[in-house]
Write a protein that holds these residues in place. Structure first.
Motif, PDB file in Angstrom:
ATOM      1  N   ILE A   1       0.785  -0.868   0.017  1.00 20.23           N
ATOM      2  CA  ILE A   1       0.021   0.007   0.273  1.00 20.23           C
ATOM      3  C   ILE A   1       0.937   1.439   0.087  1.00 20.23           C
ATOM      4  O   ILE A   1       0.843   2.338  -0.674  1.00 20.23           O
ATOM      5  CB  ILE A   1      -0.940   0.153   1.205  1.00 20.23           C
ATOM      6  N   LEU A   2       1.805   1.297   1.038  1.00 28.09           N
ATOM      7  CA  LEU A   2       2.915   2.376   0.784  1.00 28.09           C
ATOM      8  C   LEU A   2       3.532   2.722  -0.348  1.00 28.09           C
ATOM      9  O   LEU A   2       4.005   3.807  -0.724  1.00 28.09           O
ATOM     10  CB  LEU A   2       3.676   2.366   2.165  1.00 28.09           C
ATOM     11  N   ASN A   3       3.642   1.765  -1.103  1.00 35.68           N
ATOM     12  CA  ASN A   3       4.584   1.710  -2.449  1.00 35.68           C
ATOM     13  C   ASN A   3       4.108   2.834  -3.428  1.00 35.68           C
ATOM     14  O   ASN A   3       4.791   3.060  -4.505  1.00 35.68           O
ATOM     15  CB  ASN A   3       4.579   0.187  -2.870  1.00 35.68           C
ATOM     16  N   ALA A   4       2.754   2.971  -3.302  1.00 36.19           N
ATOM     17  CA  ALA A   4       2.147   3.900  -4.197  1.00 36.19           C
ATOM     18  C   ALA A   4       2.551   5.521  -3.854  1.00 36.19           C
ATOM     19  O   ALA A   4       2.094   6.252  -4.663  1.00 36.19           O
ATOM     20  CB  ALA A   4       0.646   3.704  -4.253  1.00 36.19           C
ATOM     21  N   THR A   5       2.977   5.659  -2.618  1.00 40.42           N
ATOM     22  CA  THR A   5       3.188   6.991  -2.155  1.00 40.42           C
ATOM     23  C   THR A   5       4.322   7.852  -2.965  1.00 40.42           C
ATOM     24  O   THR A   5       4.233   9.207  -2.784  1.00 40.42           O
ATOM     25  CB  THR A   5       3.303   7.189  -0.707  1.00 40.42           C
TER      26      THR A   5
ATOM     27  N   LEU B   1       1.933  22.775  -8.265  1.00 38.80           N
ATOM     28  CA  LEU B   1       1.106  22.162  -7.589  1.00 38.80           C
ATOM     29  C   LEU B   1      -0.383  22.765  -7.755  1.00 38.80           C
ATOM     30  O   LEU B   1      -0.749  23.599  -7.021  1.00 38.80           O
ATOM     31  CB  LEU B   1       1.476  21.969  -5.988  1.00 38.80           C
ATOM     32  N   THR B   2      -1.024  21.937  -8.485  1.00 38.29           N
ATOM     33  CA  THR B   2      -2.477  22.350  -8.998  1.00 38.29           C
ATOM     34  C   THR B   2      -3.441  21.916  -7.812  1.00 38.29           C
ATOM     35  O   THR B   2      -3.054  20.972  -6.916  1.00 38.29           O
ATOM     36  CB  THR B   2      -2.758  21.920 -10.108  1.00 38.29           C
ATOM     37  N   LEU B   3      -4.198  22.674  -7.760  1.00 39.37           N
ATOM     38  CA  LEU B   3      -5.749  22.190  -6.668  1.00 39.37           C
ATOM     39  C   LEU B   3      -5.844  20.696  -6.648  1.00 39.37           C
ATOM     40  O   LEU B   3      -5.909  19.932  -5.978  1.00 39.37           O
ATOM     41  CB  LEU B   3      -6.658  23.216  -6.951  1.00 39.37           C
ATOM     42  N   ARG B   4      -5.928  20.376  -8.151  1.00 42.61           N
ATOM     43  CA  ARG B   4      -6.429  19.088  -8.216  1.00 42.61           C
ATOM     44  C   ARG B   4      -5.156  17.951  -7.605  1.00 42.61           C
ATOM     45  O   ARG B   4      -5.388  16.786  -7.086  1.00 42.61           O
ATOM     46  CB  ARG B   4      -6.519  18.467 -10.025  1.00 42.61           C
ATOM     47  N   ARG B   5      -4.085  18.175  -7.989  1.00 42.63           N
ATOM     48  CA  ARG B   5      -2.846  17.487  -7.688  1.00 42.63           C
ATOM     49  C   ARG B   5      -2.875  17.331  -6.166  1.00 42.63           C
ATOM     50  O   ARG B   5      -2.445  16.135  -5.306  1.00 42.63           O
ATOM     51  CB  ARG B   5      -1.402  17.712  -8.142  1.00 42.63           C
ATOM     52  N   ALA B   6      -3.109  18.489  -5.388  1.00 45.38           N
ATOM     53  CA  ALA B   6      -2.987  18.499  -3.940  1.00 45.38           C
ATOM     54  C   ALA B   6      -4.424  17.666  -3.502  1.00 45.38           C
ATOM     55  O   ALA B   6      -3.880  17.028  -2.466  1.00 45.38           O
ATOM     56  CB  ALA B   6      -3.209  20.245  -3.411  1.00 45.38           C
ATOM     57  N   ALA B   7      -5.353  17.846  -4.102  1.00 44.26           N
ATOM     58  CA  ALA B   7      -6.490  16.834  -3.550  1.00 44.26           C
ATOM     59  C   ALA B   7      -6.062  15.284  -3.700  1.00 44.26           C
ATOM     60  O   ALA B   7      -6.422  14.565  -2.749  1.00 44.26           O
ATOM     61  CB  ALA B   7      -7.630  16.889  -4.394  1.00 44.26           C
ATOM     62  N   GLY B   8      -5.297  14.887  -4.919  1.00 43.14           N
ATOM     63  CA  GLY B   8      -4.977  13.799  -4.944  1.00 43.14           C
ATOM     64  C   GLY B   8      -3.860  13.162  -3.626  1.00 43.14           C
ATOM     65  O   GLY B   8      -3.983  12.193  -2.977  1.00 43.14           O
TER      66      GLY B   8
ATOM     67  N   PHE C   1      -2.633  10.485   1.705  1.00 43.07           N
ATOM     68  CA  PHE C   1      -2.043  10.507   2.780  1.00 43.07           C
ATOM     69  C   PHE C   1      -3.263  10.125   4.009  1.00 43.07           C
ATOM     70  O   PHE C   1      -3.091   9.822   4.680  1.00 43.07           O
ATOM     71  CB  PHE C   1      -1.614  11.853   3.373  1.00 43.07           C
ATOM     72  N   LEU C   2      -4.391  10.550   3.486  1.00 46.67           N
ATOM     73  CA  LEU C   2      -5.577   9.911   4.377  1.00 46.67           C
ATOM     74  C   LEU C   2      -5.619   8.348   4.159  1.00 46.67           C
ATOM     75  O   LEU C   2      -5.925   7.753   5.291  1.00 46.67           O
ATOM     76  CB  LEU C   2      -6.978  10.508   3.698  1.00 46.67           C
ATOM     77  N   GLY C   3      -5.093   7.745   3.017  1.00 47.57           N
ATOM     78  CA  GLY C   3      -5.234   6.543   3.090  1.00 47.57           C
ATOM     79  C   GLY C   3      -4.124   5.849   4.067  1.00 47.57           C
ATOM     80  O   GLY C   3      -4.328   4.813   4.659  1.00 47.57           O
TER      81      GLY C   3
END
Length: 310
Positions: free
Chosen positions: A112-116, A133-140, A145-147
């Motif tokens: 799971i952490l390997n995707a970070t 850093l766009t708003l969309r990328r910040a949301a991603g 990090f919520l994950g």
């Protein structure tokens, strides 16, 4: 027309699925190899010795592929500093931290952490002024990090530890930085396949030497352990070759967005090979969903009249 679209889709998806499935299988594969080879969780020298024995053969296999494709195998003098730095970051530092961290946590949490690294790459690129850093990328990144928070919720035996998840996150940060360095290497004229071959051979050599100097050795070398070590070396060689081929034929965004499949296959492989880890528990599945969504959001392309890089 429809048949051609299906053929094009299969031409793209087949190597993507093969590469991510092989990468995913490596997470439980390392755990199983450690068990057969009697590699102690706290013995860093043993782990470095193992890493060297994995990556030197993998790099040589990639060299063989590059030579068969008539690539220039020796980079120019000006390409060596970033190439050495990339090897140090993406192999020596990354796997020095990675193997020790994985030895102190489960394969599913490692997968799971390997995707970070995608999130770290976006953050470092912004801090270094390379990309906005766009708003969309910040949301991603936030979803990712919520994950991580969901995965570590509840504490107890499955909670966050610095020796486990902490070192893995540092390894992923190193990988994120190395991806930025690799851009300067390939833009400097080094073929990506050759760059990966050099970084695995050089990085593997440093890890092997460090392991030997630290007294690293295997308590036993059974056939099963040798087979798993060989399998992991082949996985590294094949996946890098496939991924580099995809990056050469398709745009980076289309390929990178598929990287979320690696932790998915890693979770499934762990569930099949190491069922005692409970890889398909609701908490892990939710964490996996959040992180994979974050990877897709960060790497997705948007369309405004025509495609542009996100």
């Amino acid at each position: 027309m429809r048949r051609k679209r299906i053929e094009d889709a299969l031409r793209f998806l087949t190597p993507v699925l093969l590469a991510t499935a092989l990468w995913g299988s490596a997470f439980p594969g390392v755990k199983i190899a450690f068990s057969f080879l009697q590699i102690d969780a706290d013995n860093i020298a043993q782990q470095m010795y193992f890493a060297g024995l994995r990556f030197i053969p993998a790099g040589l296999l990639v060299f063989a592929v590059a030579a068969a494709r008539k690539k220039t195998l020796v980079p120019r003098r000006e390409n060596w500093p970033p190439l050495l730095l990339m090897s140090g970051m993406q192999v020596v530092l990354y796997y020095g931290l990675y193997f020790y961290g994985q030895a102190h946590t489960s394969s599913v949490r490692t997968a799971i952490l390997n995707a970070t690294p995608a999130f770290f790459t976006v953050g470092f690129a912004h801090l270094l002024g390379m990309e906005r850093l766009t708003l969309r990328r910040a949301a991603g990144c936030l979803a990712g990090f919520l994950g991580i928070l969901v995965m570590n919720a509840g504490g107890g035996a499955g909670g966050f530890t610095f020796r486990g998840e902490g070192l893995l996150l540092l390894a992923m940060a190193s990988d994120g930085i190395s991806k930025l360095i690799s851009r300067s290497v390939t833009r400097g004229g080094v073929d990506p396949l050759v760059a990966n071959a050099w970084q695995m051979v050089l990085g593997g050599g440093v890890l092997l030497l460090a392991g030997l100097c630290g007294g690293g050795h295997f308590g036993a070398f059974p056939v099963q352990g040798a087979l798993w070590l060989g399998y992991l070396a082949v996985v590294s060689a094949v996946t890098f070759t496939l991924w580099m081929g995809l990056l050469k034929r398709y745009d980076i965004g289309s390929v990178s967005v598929c990287s979320f499949l690696t932790p998915v296959f890693g979770t499934l492989a762990t569930a099949a090979l190491l069922p005692q880890e409970g890889a398909l528990s609701p908490r892990y599945l939710l964490a996996l969903l959040l992180i994979c969504c974050g990877v897709v959001i960060v790497n997705a392309r948007v369309r405004r009249g025509k495609s542009v890089q996100a």
